[in-house]
Motif scaffolding. Structure first.
Motif, PDB file in Angstrom:
ATOM      1  N   GLU A  84      39.762  32.865  34.285  1.00 12.59           N
ATOM      2  CA  GLU A  84      38.517  32.900  35.041  1.00 12.59           C
ATOM      3  C   GLU A  84      38.724  32.298  36.424  1.00 12.59           C
ATOM      4  N   GLY A  85      38.108  32.897  37.449  1.00  9.61           N
ATOM      5  CA  GLY A  85      38.189  32.357  38.794  1.00  9.61           C
ATOM      6  C   GLY A  85      39.403  32.798  39.581  1.00  9.61           C
ATOM      7  N   ALA A  86      40.240  33.663  38.990  1.00  7.92           N
ATOM      8  CA  ALA A  86      41.335  34.253  39.768  1.00  7.92           C
ATOM      9  C   ALA A  86      40.731  35.366  40.622  1.00  7.92           C
ATOM     10  N   ALA A  87      41.531  36.033  41.412  1.00  8.27           N
ATOM     11  CA  ALA A  87      41.025  37.127  42.245  1.00  8.27           C
ATOM     12  C   ALA A  87      42.033  38.259  42.246  1.00  8.27           C
ATOM     13  N   VAL A  88      41.525  39.490  42.339  1.00 13.99           N
ATOM     14  CA  VAL A  88      42.372  40.672  42.342  1.00 13.99           C
ATOM     15  C   VAL A  88      42.019  41.549  43.527  1.00 13.99           C
ATOM     16  N   TYR A  89      43.039  41.948  44.261  1.00 11.94           N
ATOM     17  CA  TYR A  89      42.896  42.886  45.369  1.00 11.94           C
ATOM     18  C   TYR A  89      43.520  44.206  44.931  1.00 11.94           C
ATOM     19  N   VAL A  90      42.757  45.292  44.979  1.00 12.32           N
ATOM     20  CA  VAL A  90      43.287  46.606  44.619  1.00 12.32           C
ATOM     21  C   VAL A  90      43.229  47.541  45.818  1.00 12.32           C
TER      22      VAL A  90
ATOM     23  N   GLU B 289      47.172  43.147  43.658  1.00  8.02           N
ATOM     24  CA  GLU B 289      47.716  41.799  43.818  1.00  8.02           C
ATOM     25  C   GLU B 289      46.768  40.827  43.137  1.00  8.02           C
ATOM     26  N   VAL B 290      47.332  39.866  42.422  1.00  6.08           N
ATOM     27  CA  VAL B 290      46.543  38.828  41.771  1.00  6.08           C
ATOM     28  C   VAL B 290      46.740  37.521  42.529  1.00  6.08           C
ATOM     29  N   TYR B 291      45.624  36.847  42.793  1.00  6.64           N
ATOM     30  CA  TYR B 291      45.635  35.560  43.490  1.00  6.64           C
ATOM     31  C   TYR B 291      45.050  34.488  42.577  1.00  6.64           C
ATOM     32  N   GLY B 292      45.410  33.244  42.852  1.00  6.14           N
ATOM     33  CA  GLY B 292      44.900  32.151  42.032  1.00  6.14           C
ATOM     34  C   GLY B 292      43.419  31.912  42.179  1.00  6.14           C
ATOM     35  N   SER B 293      42.864  32.305  43.335  1.00 10.82           N
ATOM     36  CA  SER B 293      41.444  32.096  43.578  1.00 10.82           C
ATOM     37  C   SER B 293      40.958  33.089  44.623  1.00 10.82           C
ATOM     38  N   LEU B 294      39.638  33.216  44.725  1.00  8.35           N
ATOM     39  CA  LEU B 294      39.057  34.088  45.735  1.00  8.35           C
ATOM     40  C   LEU B 294      39.378  33.575  47.133  1.00  8.35           C
ATOM     41  N   ALA B 295      39.426  32.265  47.294  1.00  9.04           N
ATOM     42  CA  ALA B 295      39.765  31.679  48.594  1.00  9.04           C
ATOM     43  C   ALA B 295      41.179  32.068  49.005  1.00  9.04           C
ATOM     44  N   ASP B 296      42.102  32.059  48.051  1.00 11.64           N
ATOM     45  CA  ASP B 296      43.478  32.460  48.354  1.00 11.64           C
ATOM     46  C   ASP B 296      43.529  33.929  48.764  1.00 11.64           C
ATOM     47  N   ALA B 297      42.766  34.781  48.048  1.00  8.99           N
ATOM     48  CA  ALA B 297      42.788  36.217  48.334  1.00  8.99           C
ATOM     49  C   ALA B 297      42.255  36.509  49.730  1.00  8.99           C
TER      50      ALA B 297
ATOM     51  N   THR C 222      46.882  34.578  51.116  1.00 11.71           N
ATOM     52  CA  THR C 222      47.958  33.620  50.912  1.00 11.71           C
ATOM     53  C   THR C 222      48.160  33.354  49.425  1.00 11.71           C
ATOM     54  N   ALA C 223      49.354  32.906  49.076  1.00 12.50           N
ATOM     55  CA  ALA C 223      49.672  32.477  47.703  1.00 12.50           C
ATOM     56  C   ALA C 223      49.412  33.556  46.660  1.00 12.50           C
ATOM     57  N   ILE C 224      50.070  34.704  46.808  1.00 12.38           N
ATOM     58  CA  ILE C 224      49.952  35.767  45.812  1.00 12.38           C
ATOM     59  C   ILE C 224      50.618  35.324  44.507  1.00 12.38           C
ATOM     60  N   THR C 225      49.902  35.492  43.400  1.00  8.53           N
ATOM     61  CA  THR C 225      50.443  35.140  42.092  1.00  8.53           C
ATOM     62  C   THR C 225      51.320  36.250  41.532  1.00  8.53           C
ATOM     63  N   SER C 226      50.866  37.497  41.684  1.00  4.78           N
ATOM     64  CA  SER C 226      51.597  38.632  41.120  1.00  4.78           C
ATOM     65  C   SER C 226      51.243  39.902  41.881  1.00  4.78           C
ATOM     66  N   THR C 227      52.217  40.785  42.030  1.00  2.93           N
ATOM     67  CA  THR C 227      52.017  42.095  42.653  1.00  2.93           C
ATOM     68  C   THR C 227      52.539  43.154  41.697  1.00  2.93           C
ATOM     69  N   SER C 228      51.700  44.122  41.360  1.00  4.40           N
ATOM     70  CA  SER C 228      52.133  45.139  40.415  1.00  4.40           C
ATOM     71  C   SER C 228      51.407  46.454  40.675  1.00  4.40           C
ATOM     72  N   GLN C 229      51.569  47.401  39.752  1.00  6.02           N
ATOM     73  CA  GLN C 229      50.947  48.714  39.883  1.00  6.02           C
ATOM     74  C   GLN C 229      50.485  49.214  38.524  1.00  6.02           C
ATOM     75  N   LEU C 230      49.388  49.931  38.518  1.00  6.02           N
ATOM     76  CA  LEU C 230      48.832  50.561  37.320  1.00  6.02           C
ATOM     77  C   LEU C 230      49.180  52.037  37.346  1.00  6.02           C
ATOM     78  N   ALA C 231      49.642  52.563  36.209  1.00 10.47           N
ATOM     79  CA  ALA C 231      50.005  53.977  36.106  1.00 10.47           C
ATOM     80  C   ALA C 231      48.995  54.725  35.242  1.00 10.47           C
ATOM     81  N   PHE C 232      48.904  56.052  35.446  1.00  7.09           N
ATOM     82  CA  PHE C 232      47.982  56.892  34.685  1.00  7.09           C
ATOM     83  C   PHE C 232      48.747  57.842  33.762  1.00  7.09           C
ATOM     84  N   PRO C 233      48.192  58.140  32.577  1.00  4.93           N
ATOM     85  CA  PRO C 233      48.819  59.103  31.668  1.00  4.93           C
ATOM     86  C   PRO C 233      48.831  60.507  32.273  1.00  4.93           C
ATOM     87  N   ARG C 234      49.875  61.262  31.985  1.00  2.34           N
ATOM     88  CA  ARG C 234      50.022  62.604  32.552  1.00  2.34           C
ATOM     89  C   ARG C 234      48.853  63.518  32.204  1.00  2.34           C
ATOM     90  N   ASP C 235      48.441  63.536  30.923  1.00  2.00           N
ATOM     91  CA  ASP C 235      47.423  64.506  30.537  1.00  2.00           C
ATOM     92  C   ASP C 235      46.108  64.273  31.274  1.00  2.00           C
TER      93      ASP C 235
END
Length: 292
Positions: free
Chosen positions: A151-157, A211-219, A223-236
């Protein structure tokens, strides 16, 4: 509008060739884990995914199944997960808009929002069109058993539009900042974004960056990115979407691709493949558990 990706993958979005340090670290972690030298973190299940159906092209693609309900099995964590593994780290690509490659949208007023279909602030004020999509990411603590929400983390998409263009960067949409947004996770560790289904451009499997950040203030301070990743979609699911108006080029591009050979997902995509439900007419929902 013609996409500017006709010459192949983005320079910073090729995964294996341009992100070797990241992949090398991931391979080293796996080797060390196999030797019993380090613990694993993040939610996975030992049960294998059900192979998905493929379109008339017969090309291999993402795992997942869809039936009358329009549901596709994906990367959400199982309630009986046997082990925990952090979401794989991936490239942010050349168009993150987080200040690491030119423009920084994260510091602009209005970026914290749930509906990311329209541009905001001093942009041109356009709205991205396409098949409706709601994306829900559940951020959990990978240090435990993936059962504790953060709770209280932040995500930028951010992601491309149905024609494969990225706002702020691609020709014709440099004055737009649509399909970008930040949210703070709730008590369940969740954020949900209302958007449109992304297109498929040459050289890359359909995906959404985050990107996932520890808080909305960080996002919002980028600054201070916790994790950077990607979401994939099924072919069908992609095949169904790409038969609708505005996605013709995406359908053509998808036929020559496979998630198994994608430059980002080729080394494993089971924890990044979204669970998807819905239909092109009613819209889709995509969900993914993100252990960090």
């Amino acid at each position: 509008m013609r996409s500017d990706h006709a010459d192949g993958p983005h320079e910073h979005d090729r995964g294996l060739s341009h992100d070797l340090p990241v992949l090398a670290r991931r391979r080293m972690i796996r080797l060390m884990a196999g030797a019993g030298l380090i613990p694993l973190v993040g939610c996975t299940s030992e049960t294998s995914e059900t192979p998905g159906t493929s379109g008339a092209s017969g090309a291999s693609g993402a795992s997942g199944t869809s039936g009358a309900s329009g549901k596709a099995a994906g990367g959400a964590a199982s309630s009986s997960a046997e082990e925990c593994a952090a979401i794989p780290e991936e490239t942010a690509g050349p168009f993150p808009g987080d200040g690491s490659n030119g423009v920084n949208v994260l510091k602009e007023s209005g970026v914290v929002r749930s509906d990311i279909r329209s541009s905001f602030g001093d942009s041109a004020g356009g709205t991205a069109e396409g098949v409706p999509l709601t994306v829900t990411l559940t951020v959990v603590d990978a240090a435990g058993d993936c059962g504790t929400p953060k709770e209280g983390a932040a995500v930028y998409v951010w992601h491309c539009d149905r024609e494969g263009n990225y706002s702020l960067y691609s020709e014709g949409v440099t004055e737009e900042n649509w399909l970008r947004g930040v949210q703070e996770t709730d008590a369940k560790g969740q954020v949900s974004f209302t958007t449109v289904f992304p297109g498929c451009y040459p050289g890359r499997w359909p995906h959404i960056h985050f990107e996932v950040y520890g808080s909305l203030a960080d996002a919002t301070a980028a600054t201070a990115i916790t994790s950077t990743s990607q979401l994939a979609f099924p072919r069908d699911v992609c095949e169904r979407v790409y038969k609708t108006d505005g996605y013709r080029e995406s359908g053509v591009n998808l036929r020559s691709l496979s998630i198994e050979t994608d430059t980002v997902f080729s080394d494993g995509h089971d924890r990044q493949l979204a669970t998807v439900e819905g239909s092109p007419g009613a819209g889709f929902t995509a969900s993914l558990v993100v252990p960090v």
